[in-house]
Design a protein around this motif. Sequence first.
Motif, mmCIF file in Angstrom:
data_model
loop_
_atom_site.group_PDB
_atom_site.id
_atom_site.type_symbol
_atom_site.label_atom_id
_atom_site.label_comp_id
_atom_site.label_asym_id
_atom_site.label_seq_id
_atom_site.Cartn_x
_atom_site.Cartn_y
_atom_site.Cartn_z
ATOM 1 N N LEU A 170 53.411 -52.711 45.230
ATOM 2 C CA LEU A 170 53.128 -52.057 46.242
ATOM 3 C C LEU A 170 52.903 -50.661 45.915
ATOM 4 C CD1 LEU A 170 52.599 -52.487 49.586
ATOM 5 C CD2 LEU A 170 55.032 -52.159 49.800
ATOM 6 N N GLY A 171 53.703 -50.027 45.395
ATOM 7 C CA GLY A 171 53.566 -48.580 45.114
ATOM 8 C C GLY A 171 53.983 -47.496 46.466
ATOM 9 N N ASN A 172 53.309 -46.551 46.673
ATOM 10 C CA ASN A 172 53.301 -46.102 47.799
ATOM 11 C C ASN A 172 53.296 -46.627 49.151
ATOM 12 O OD1 ASN A 172 52.766 -43.903 50.090
ATOM 13 N ND2 ASN A 172 53.340 -42.122 48.513
ATOM 14 N N PRO A 173 53.968 -46.862 50.083
ATOM 15 C CA PRO A 173 53.695 -47.554 51.118
ATOM 16 C C PRO A 173 52.602 -46.953 52.047
ATOM 17 C CG PRO A 173 56.174 -47.162 51.039
ATOM 18 C CD PRO A 173 55.228 -46.313 49.745
ATOM 19 N N ASP A 174 52.481 -45.647 52.070
ATOM 20 C CA ASP A 174 51.580 -44.974 52.955
ATOM 21 C C ASP A 174 49.966 -45.339 52.460
ATOM 22 O OD1 ASP A 174 53.479 -43.982 54.949
ATOM 23 O OD2 ASP A 174 53.535 -42.251 53.933
ATOM 24 N N ILE A 175 49.996 -44.981 51.104
ATOM 25 C CA ILE A 175 48.675 -45.307 50.354
ATOM 26 C C ILE A 175 48.206 -46.747 50.338
ATOM 27 C CG2 ILE A 175 47.678 -45.253 48.021
ATOM 28 C CD1 ILE A 175 49.381 -42.473 47.571
ATOM 29 N N ALA A 176 49.375 -47.648 50.346
ATOM 30 C CA ALA A 176 49.048 -48.901 50.229
ATOM 31 C C ALA A 176 48.596 -49.447 51.461
ATOM 32 C CB ALA A 176 50.384 -49.773 49.806
ATOM 33 N N ALA A 177 49.317 -48.866 52.574
ATOM 34 C CA ALA A 177 48.956 -49.197 54.202
ATOM 35 C C ALA A 177 47.532 -48.902 54.230
ATOM 36 C CB ALA A 177 49.865 -48.975 55.099
ATOM 37 N N ASN A 178 46.967 -47.585 54.088
ATOM 38 C CA ASN A 178 45.937 -47.287 54.168
ATOM 39 C C ASN A 178 44.624 -47.710 53.555
ATOM 40 O OD1 ASN A 178 46.623 -45.214 56.038
ATOM 41 N ND2 ASN A 178 46.912 -43.624 54.628
ATOM 42 N N HIS A 179 45.014 -48.091 52.133
ATOM 43 C CA HIS A 179 43.993 -48.743 51.436
ATOM 44 C C HIS A 179 43.663 -50.450 51.968
ATOM 45 C CE1 HIS A 179 41.831 -50.221 47.802
ATOM 46 N NE2 HIS A 179 41.646 -49.004 47.675
ATOM 47 N N LEU A 180 44.992 -50.946 52.244
ATOM 48 C CA LEU A 180 44.591 -52.284 52.513
ATOM 49 C C LEU A 180 44.085 -52.323 54.008
ATOM 50 C CD1 LEU A 180 48.241 -53.790 51.983
ATOM 51 C CD2 LEU A 180 46.070 -54.151 50.468
ATOM 52 N N LEU A 181 44.359 -51.487 55.013
ATOM 53 C CA LEU A 181 43.704 -51.672 56.154
ATOM 54 C C LEU A 181 42.280 -51.351 56.026
ATOM 55 C CD1 LEU A 181 46.426 -50.268 58.641
ATOM 56 C CD2 LEU A 181 45.459 -52.529 58.517
ATOM 57 N N ASP A 182 42.150 -50.297 55.288
ATOM 58 C CA ASP A 182 40.245 -49.868 55.029
ATOM 59 C C ASP A 182 39.561 -50.982 54.447
ATOM 60 O OD1 ASP A 182 41.068 -47.160 55.993
ATOM 61 O OD2 ASP A 182 41.089 -46.145 54.089
ATOM 62 N N THR A 183 40.015 -51.554 53.513
ATOM 63 C CA THR A 183 39.529 -52.939 52.947
ATOM 64 C C THR A 183 39.215 -53.929 53.930
ATOM 65 O OG1 THR A 183 40.482 -52.303 50.781
ATOM 66 C CG2 THR A 183 39.534 -54.413 51.053
ATOM 67 N N ILE A 184 40.234 -54.158 54.640
ATOM 68 C CA ILE A 184 40.274 -55.282 55.543
ATOM 69 C C ILE A 184 39.249 -55.004 56.871
ATOM 70 C CG2 ILE A 184 41.512 -56.522 57.344
ATOM 71 C CD1 ILE A 184 43.821 -56.187 55.518
ATOM 72 N N GLU A 185 39.436 -53.747 57.238
ATOM 73 C CA GLU A 185 38.474 -53.709 58.411
ATOM 74 C C GLU A 185 37.144 -53.228 57.633
ATOM 75 O OE1 GLU A 185 40.500 -49.737 59.659
ATOM 76 O OE2 GLU A 185 41.971 -50.971 60.904
ATOM 77 N N ALA A 186 36.834 -52.913 56.906
ATOM 78 C CA ALA A 186 35.410 -52.913 56.203
ATOM 79 C C ALA A 186 34.891 -54.121 56.187
ATOM 80 C CB ALA A 186 35.201 -52.062 54.757
ATOM 81 N N MET A 187 35.716 -55.252 55.652
ATOM 82 C CA MET A 187 35.114 -56.659 55.640
ATOM 83 C C MET A 187 35.046 -57.132 57.071
ATOM 84 S SD MET A 187 37.371 -57.797 52.348
ATOM 85 C CE MET A 187 36.662 -59.735 52.574
ATOM 86 N N ILE A 188 35.652 -56.922 58.057
ATOM 87 C CA ILE A 188 35.564 -57.279 59.065
ATOM 88 C C ILE A 188 34.263 -56.731 59.740
ATOM 89 C CG2 ILE A 188 36.666 -57.391 61.550
ATOM 90 C CD1 ILE A 188 39.251 -57.763 60.414
ATOM 91 N N ARG A 189 33.920 -55.628 59.510
ATOM 92 C CA ARG A 189 32.734 -54.992 60.062
ATOM 93 C C ARG A 189 31.605 -55.693 59.501
ATOM 94 N NH1 ARG A 189 35.785 -50.263 59.932
ATOM 95 N NH2 ARG A 189 34.951 -49.569 57.688
ATOM 96 N N CYS A 190 31.831 -56.125 58.429
ATOM 97 C CA CYS A 190 30.796 -56.677 57.642
ATOM 98 C C CYS A 190 30.411 -58.179 58.079
ATOM 99 C CB CYS A 190 30.661 -56.820 56.375
ATOM 100 S SG CYS A 190 30.248 -55.291 55.625
ATOM 101 N N GLY A 191 31.359 -58.513 58.891
ATOM 102 C CA GLY A 191 31.432 -60.061 59.560
ATOM 103 C C GLY A 191 32.460 -61.085 59.236
ATOM 104 N N GLU A 192 33.158 -60.627 58.204
ATOM 105 C CA GLU A 192 33.921 -61.503 57.471
ATOM 106 C C GLU A 192 35.305 -61.996 58.522
ATOM 107 O OE1 GLU A 192 35.444 -64.492 55.748
ATOM 108 O OE2 GLU A 192 33.930 -63.413 54.540
ATOM 109 N N ARG A 193 35.645 -63.258 58.634
ATOM 110 C CA ARG A 193 36.708 -63.527 59.598
ATOM 111 C C ARG A 193 37.945 -64.323 59.031
ATOM 112 N NH1 ARG A 193 34.427 -59.995 61.711
ATOM 113 N NH2 ARG A 193 33.626 -59.855 63.761
ATOM 114 N N ARG A 194 37.612 -64.705 57.756
ATOM 115 C CA ARG A 194 38.416 -65.642 56.933
ATOM 116 C C ARG A 194 39.684 -64.829 56.430
ATOM 117 N NH1 ARG A 194 34.349 -68.291 53.118
ATOM 118 N NH2 ARG A 194 33.625 -66.114 53.345
ATOM 119 N N ARG A 195 40.905 -65.091 57.071
ATOM 120 C CA ARG A 195 42.157 -64.519 56.843
ATOM 121 C C ARG A 195 42.383 -64.436 55.339
ATOM 122 N NH1 ARG A 195 45.667 -67.802 59.244
ATOM 123 N NH2 ARG A 195 44.783 -67.310 61.331
ATOM 124 N N LEU A 196 42.458 -65.399 54.808
ATOM 125 C CA LEU A 196 42.973 -65.381 53.292
ATOM 126 C C LEU A 196 41.598 -64.789 52.498
ATOM 127 C CD1 LEU A 196 44.420 -68.903 52.776
ATOM 128 C CD2 LEU A 196 45.677 -66.850 53.080
#
Length: 79
Positions: free
Chosen positions: A30-56
């Motif tokens: 996990l490392g730094n929780p703030d950095i991890a949270a921001n990076h994970l959310l940015d990645t997930i949100e970018a994929m959702i904006r591209c139309g991805e809806r599969r949770r896994l």
Amino acid sequence: MLPVMAETLSQLVADSFEIAWDYLEATGELGNPDIAANHLLDTIEAMIRCGERRRLLLSNNAITAYQRFRAEQPLSLAS
């Protein structure tokens, strides 16, 4: 026949984030929780904006992107 309940986008983000976070925390990556949270959310949100809806797929790609990000960072930023 009962109607299928559609998962809201906010629930999809929350579920995908939780899967990724729990995995990274359990593996000690996990490392730094703030950095991890921001990076994970940015990645997930970018994929959702591209139309991805599969949770896994969202969570697995967020994990992989974060692992790659941490591997590329100096130790002081990644921890």
